[in-house]
Design an enzyme around this catalytic site. Structure first.
Site, PDB file in Angstrom:
ATOM      1  N   GLY A  50       8.194 -23.486  -0.140  1.00  0.00           N
ATOM      2  CA  GLY A  50       8.197 -24.770   0.568  1.00  0.00           C
ATOM      3  C   GLY A  50       9.312 -24.940   1.581  1.00  0.00           C
ATOM      4  N   GLU A 105      16.810 -25.976   0.399  1.00  0.00           N
ATOM      5  CA  GLU A 105      15.612 -26.404  -0.317  1.00  0.00           C
ATOM      6  C   GLU A 105      14.878 -27.495   0.471  1.00  0.00           C
ATOM      7  OE1 GLU A 105      13.368 -25.895  -2.033  1.00  0.00           O
ATOM      8  OE2 GLU A 105      13.744 -25.527  -4.132  1.00  0.00           O
ATOM      9  N   ASP A 106      13.585 -27.587   0.242  1.00  0.00           N
ATOM     10  CA  ASP A 106      12.822 -28.637   0.910  1.00  0.00           C
ATOM     11  C   ASP A 106      12.977 -29.984   0.200  1.00  0.00           C
ATOM     12  OD1 ASP A 106      11.476 -27.553  -1.222  1.00  0.00           O
ATOM     13  OD2 ASP A 106       9.492 -27.616  -0.305  1.00  0.00           O
ATOM     14  N   ASP A 109      13.607 -33.124  -6.642  1.00  0.00           N
ATOM     15  CA  ASP A 109      12.808 -34.134  -7.322  1.00  0.00           C
ATOM     16  C   ASP A 109      13.487 -34.400  -8.672  1.00  0.00           C
ATOM     17  OD1 ASP A 109      10.627 -35.529  -8.405  1.00  0.00           O
ATOM     18  OD2 ASP A 109       9.160 -34.257  -7.477  1.00  0.00           O
ATOM     19  N   LYS A 137      14.563 -37.147  -3.654  1.00  0.00           N
ATOM     20  CA  LYS A 137      13.767 -38.210  -4.284  1.00  0.00           C
ATOM     21  C   LYS A 137      14.503 -38.651  -5.557  1.00  0.00           C
ATOM     22  CE  LYS A 137       9.018 -37.544  -4.344  1.00  0.00           C
ATOM     23  NZ  LYS A 137       7.793 -37.070  -5.035  1.00  0.00           N
ATOM     24  N   PHE A 158       4.068 -38.908  -3.462  1.00  0.00           N
ATOM     25  CA  PHE A 158       3.720 -37.494  -3.398  1.00  0.00           C
ATOM     26  C   PHE A 158       3.649 -37.065  -1.933  1.00  0.00           C
ATOM     27  CE2 PHE A 158       1.644 -33.542  -3.566  1.00  0.00           C
ATOM     28  CZ  PHE A 158       1.875 -33.025  -4.826  1.00  0.00           C
ATOM     29  N   VAL A 159       4.645 -36.249  -1.521  1.00  0.00           N
ATOM     30  CA  VAL A 159       4.733 -35.896  -0.104  1.00  0.00           C
ATOM     31  C   VAL A 159       4.241 -34.478   0.172  1.00  0.00           C
ATOM     32  CG1 VAL A 159       6.471 -37.544   0.666  1.00  0.00           C
ATOM     33  CG2 VAL A 159       7.222 -35.450  -0.455  1.00  0.00           C
ATOM     34  N   ASP A 165       3.529 -28.651  -0.304  1.00  0.00           N
ATOM     35  CA  ASP A 165       2.100 -28.467  -0.550  1.00  0.00           C
ATOM     36  C   ASP A 165       1.558 -29.383  -1.639  1.00  0.00           C
ATOM     37  OD1 ASP A 165       3.464 -27.098  -2.733  1.00  0.00           O
ATOM     38  OD2 ASP A 165       1.509 -26.259  -3.243  1.00  0.00           O
ATOM     39  N   ARG A 171       0.837 -27.314   3.817  1.00  0.00           N
ATOM     40  CA  ARG A 171       2.195 -26.876   4.175  1.00  0.00           C
ATOM     41  C   ARG A 171       2.379 -26.853   5.687  1.00  0.00           C
ATOM     42  NH1 ARG A 171       4.732 -24.673  -0.446  1.00  0.00           N
ATOM     43  NH2 ARG A 171       3.373 -23.563  -1.879  1.00  0.00           N
TER      44      ARG A 171
END
Ligand code: PRP
Length: 186
Positions: A50, A105-106, A109, A137, A158-159, A165, A171
């Site tokens: 990601g 990192e993307d 969470d 988040k 939920f992104v 993805d 993506r």
């Protein structure tokens, strides 16, 4: 717009961060990183898959000598939830002992994946480990983590897009959007 584009866009409930907003924040982060690591032997360690679009843009916004390496991990869980049990699928290609590691990192969470990854990297005795995450988040955090370079704080939605993805799709969307709940409840 082709039928396939239209189908992907139909699954987007809202655009949370558009391309220009992402790009301008990534340029700022790149400048901060370039300033802080200018005289250091730094390795950007990215977690597949990601983080790839973010890494590609971030490194071009940081015009300093740097190396890249990759980790691939899998966390057991459902398609929308992490379990905290992490397995390394692909380890680093080169030693990091004595070098400065910046994890790219993307999204953070629950923090469970990164908590594991940081311990895994720390065991290899780098000079330092810092964390750069495009999205944070915090509402979902289970393990507290220090994010040294943070792009955006986002709500508990939920992104998808810009690397993120759902079931390996979306993506390649050039923005970060919110997935319509009907899609993952199908
Ligand atoms: C995402 C993201 C982090 C992790 C964050 O990866 O890239 O690695 O989830 O979640 P956490 O803070 O709850 O642990 P994902 O497992 O979706 O893999 P991908 O990068 O291949 O999409």
């Amino acid at each position: 717009m082709s039928t396939r584009d239209a189908t992907m866009m139909d699954d987007v409930a809202e655009i949370l961060l558009d391309t220009e907003t992402i790009s301008s924040r990534v340029r700022q982060l790149g400048a901060d990183i370039a300033r802080d690591y200018a005289a250091k032997d730094v390795v950007l360690v990215s977690i597949l898959k990601g983080a790839l679009p973010f890494l590609a843009d971030l490194m071009r916004a940081a015009p300093i000598p740097l190396a890249l390496d990759f980790l691939e991990v899998s966390s057991y869980g459902t398609s929308t939830e992490t379990s905290g049990v992490v397995r390394v699928l692909k380890d680093l290609a080169n030693p990091i002992e004595g070098r400065h590691v910046l994890i790219v990192e993307d999204i953070i969470d629950t923090g469970l994946t990164l908590n594991y990854v940081i311990e895994h990297l720390r065991a290899q005795r780098p000079a330092s480990i810092k964390l750069c995450a495009l999205l944070d988040k915090p509402a979902r955090r289970i393990v507290p983590l220090q994010i040294d370079y943070r792009g955006f704080e986002i709500p508990d939605k939920f992104v998808i897009g810009y690397g993120l993805d759902y079931a390996e799709r979306y993506r390649n969307l050039p923005f970060i959007g919110v997935l319509r709940p009907e899609v993952y409840r199908r």
